[in-house]
Design a protein around this motif. Sequence first.
Motif, PDB file in Angstrom:
ATOM      1  N   ASP A  56     -40.750 -19.110 -51.749  1.00 48.04           N
ATOM      2  CA  ASP A  56     -41.154 -20.382 -51.131  1.00 48.04           C
ATOM      3  C   ASP A  56     -41.923 -22.181 -51.764  1.00 48.04           C
ATOM      4  O   ASP A  56     -42.214 -21.207 -52.899  1.00 48.04           O
ATOM      5  N   GLN A  57     -41.073 -22.658 -51.613  1.00 44.83           N
ATOM      6  CA  GLN A  57     -41.563 -24.284 -52.137  1.00 44.83           C
ATOM      7  C   GLN A  57     -42.615 -24.571 -50.741  1.00 44.83           C
ATOM      8  O   GLN A  57     -43.506 -25.598 -51.844  1.00 44.83           O
ATOM      9  N   TYR A  58     -43.005 -23.959 -49.848  1.00 50.87           N
ATOM     10  CA  TYR A  58     -43.952 -24.597 -48.989  1.00 50.87           C
ATOM     11  C   TYR A  58     -44.896 -23.871 -48.142  1.00 50.87           C
ATOM     12  O   TYR A  58     -44.602 -22.176 -48.407  1.00 50.87           O
ATOM     13  N   ARG A  59     -46.153 -23.886 -48.480  1.00 45.69           N
ATOM     14  CA  ARG A  59     -47.094 -22.949 -47.913  1.00 45.69           C
ATOM     15  C   ARG A  59     -48.159 -24.288 -46.733  1.00 45.69           C
ATOM     16  O   ARG A  59     -48.419 -24.761 -47.364  1.00 45.69           O
TER      17      ARG A  59
ATOM     18  N   LYS B 224     -47.372 -27.635 -46.828  1.00 42.22           N
ATOM     19  CA  LYS B 224     -47.523 -28.537 -48.203  1.00 42.22           C
ATOM     20  C   LYS B 224     -46.717 -27.984 -49.609  1.00 42.22           C
ATOM     21  O   LYS B 224     -46.285 -26.881 -48.979  1.00 42.22           O
ATOM     22  N   LYS B 225     -46.195 -28.068 -50.627  1.00 47.70           N
ATOM     23  CA  LYS B 225     -46.150 -27.940 -51.847  1.00 47.70           C
ATOM     24  C   LYS B 225     -46.693 -26.537 -51.949  1.00 47.70           C
ATOM     25  O   LYS B 225     -47.746 -26.379 -52.120  1.00 47.70           O
ATOM     26  N   SER B 226     -45.789 -25.451 -51.829  1.00 49.65           N
ATOM     27  CA  SER B 226     -46.889 -24.414 -52.970  1.00 49.65           C
ATOM     28  C   SER B 226     -46.854 -24.345 -54.643  1.00 49.65           C
ATOM     29  O   SER B 226     -47.079 -24.890 -55.064  1.00 49.65           O
TER      30      SER B 226
ATOM     31  N   GLN C 130     -40.401 -24.190 -38.983  1.00 42.72           N
ATOM     32  CA  GLN C 130     -41.375 -24.644 -40.251  1.00 42.72           C
ATOM     33  C   GLN C 130     -42.270 -25.507 -40.008  1.00 42.72           C
ATOM     34  O   GLN C 130     -42.903 -25.849 -40.056  1.00 42.72           O
TER      35      GLN C 130
ATOM     36  N   ASP D 197     -45.602 -16.620 -52.856  1.00 46.22           N
ATOM     37  CA  ASP D 197     -44.726 -17.259 -52.747  1.00 46.22           C
ATOM     38  C   ASP D 197     -43.689 -17.572 -53.983  1.00 46.22           C
ATOM     39  O   ASP D 197     -42.490 -19.046 -54.230  1.00 46.22           O
TER      40      ASP D 197
ATOM     41  N   LYS E 150     -46.114 -26.729 -57.047  1.00 45.65           N
ATOM     42  CA  LYS E 150     -46.624 -28.076 -57.594  1.00 45.65           C
ATOM     43  C   LYS E 150     -47.052 -28.029 -58.605  1.00 45.65           C
ATOM     44  O   LYS E 150     -47.147 -29.840 -59.379  1.00 45.65           O
TER      45      LYS E 150
ATOM     46  N   LYS F 158     -44.729 -23.324 -42.721  1.00 49.45           N
ATOM     47  CA  LYS F 158     -44.247 -22.817 -43.901  1.00 49.45           C
ATOM     48  C   LYS F 158     -42.583 -22.372 -43.152  1.00 49.45           C
ATOM     49  O   LYS F 158     -42.419 -22.226 -42.433  1.00 49.45           O
TER      50      LYS F 158
END
Length: 296
Positions: A93-96, A99-101, A232, A86, A105, A237
Amino acid sequence: MTDFDQVLAERVKEIEKIIDGYLPPVKGKQKTILEAMDYSMKAGGKRLRPMLLLETCRLFGGREEEAAPFMAAIEMIHTSSLIHDDLPCMDNDQYRRGKKSTWAKFGEDMGVLAGDALIVEAFSAAARAFAVTEDPERVGKAIKILAEKTGIYGMIGGQVVDVELTDKPIDRDTLGFIYRLKTGALLEASMTIGAVLAGADEESCKKIGQIALDVGVAFQIQDDILDVTSSQEVLGKPVGSDVKNNKTTYVTLEGILRAREEVERLSKEALELLSLLDGRNAFLDELIRMLITRER
């Protein structure tokens, strides 16, 4: 929800409880990195690798006590790879998992360090199997497999080729190499370690390794399909990452129809090989089918 879905949800809860027991406490001057590790490990997920390890161990009559340290270890390594994937220097990528990656965070620096720390902590967890085993040689062999399938001849090696060839043409053989290492290697490690810990013979371990590789490649191709066809909200994600990062995938090379046919072929091969083994584990059979045909 089907009966299998209910059983699967119960197994995931059991596995998460096992894994939680191997996570270091969040305290001390290095608390930030421990928080990042804890956040990443508890962000959800299917827990497929530790589940495959445990169910393969059970297939050959092995004990959960010996499998547990490796279940935690394999999930730590898998999570470390997601943290690093990420990062801005990788997929950005900011999301996983909805949630925030980790890097988004805690910062990019802590993202790097959290991934590194989980790899090291994984081997600390795996080594705890020596205290509960009746056969230390099997544990040593399992640790060797874990190292090989994580490193330059496994997951990390696949990531290297994948990153280097971003924005460059990739032929099908090279793509297959990336998939076998980047995705298949940890699945192969999971199932092979389960078999080794249970004392399976060499021929059975080879069959398990091939089953895991088939599942791993099919899993990645299905991921390629979902990156194009899903959303998403469903996946948790960002979708379209492959196009955004100009990455060659099985879908971009062969198209969705051929990709789905290849998933079906690999699925059939894996299940046929599984049927040739002496032991039986109906849950493992169904788990492999679910892995390959999943929609999220």
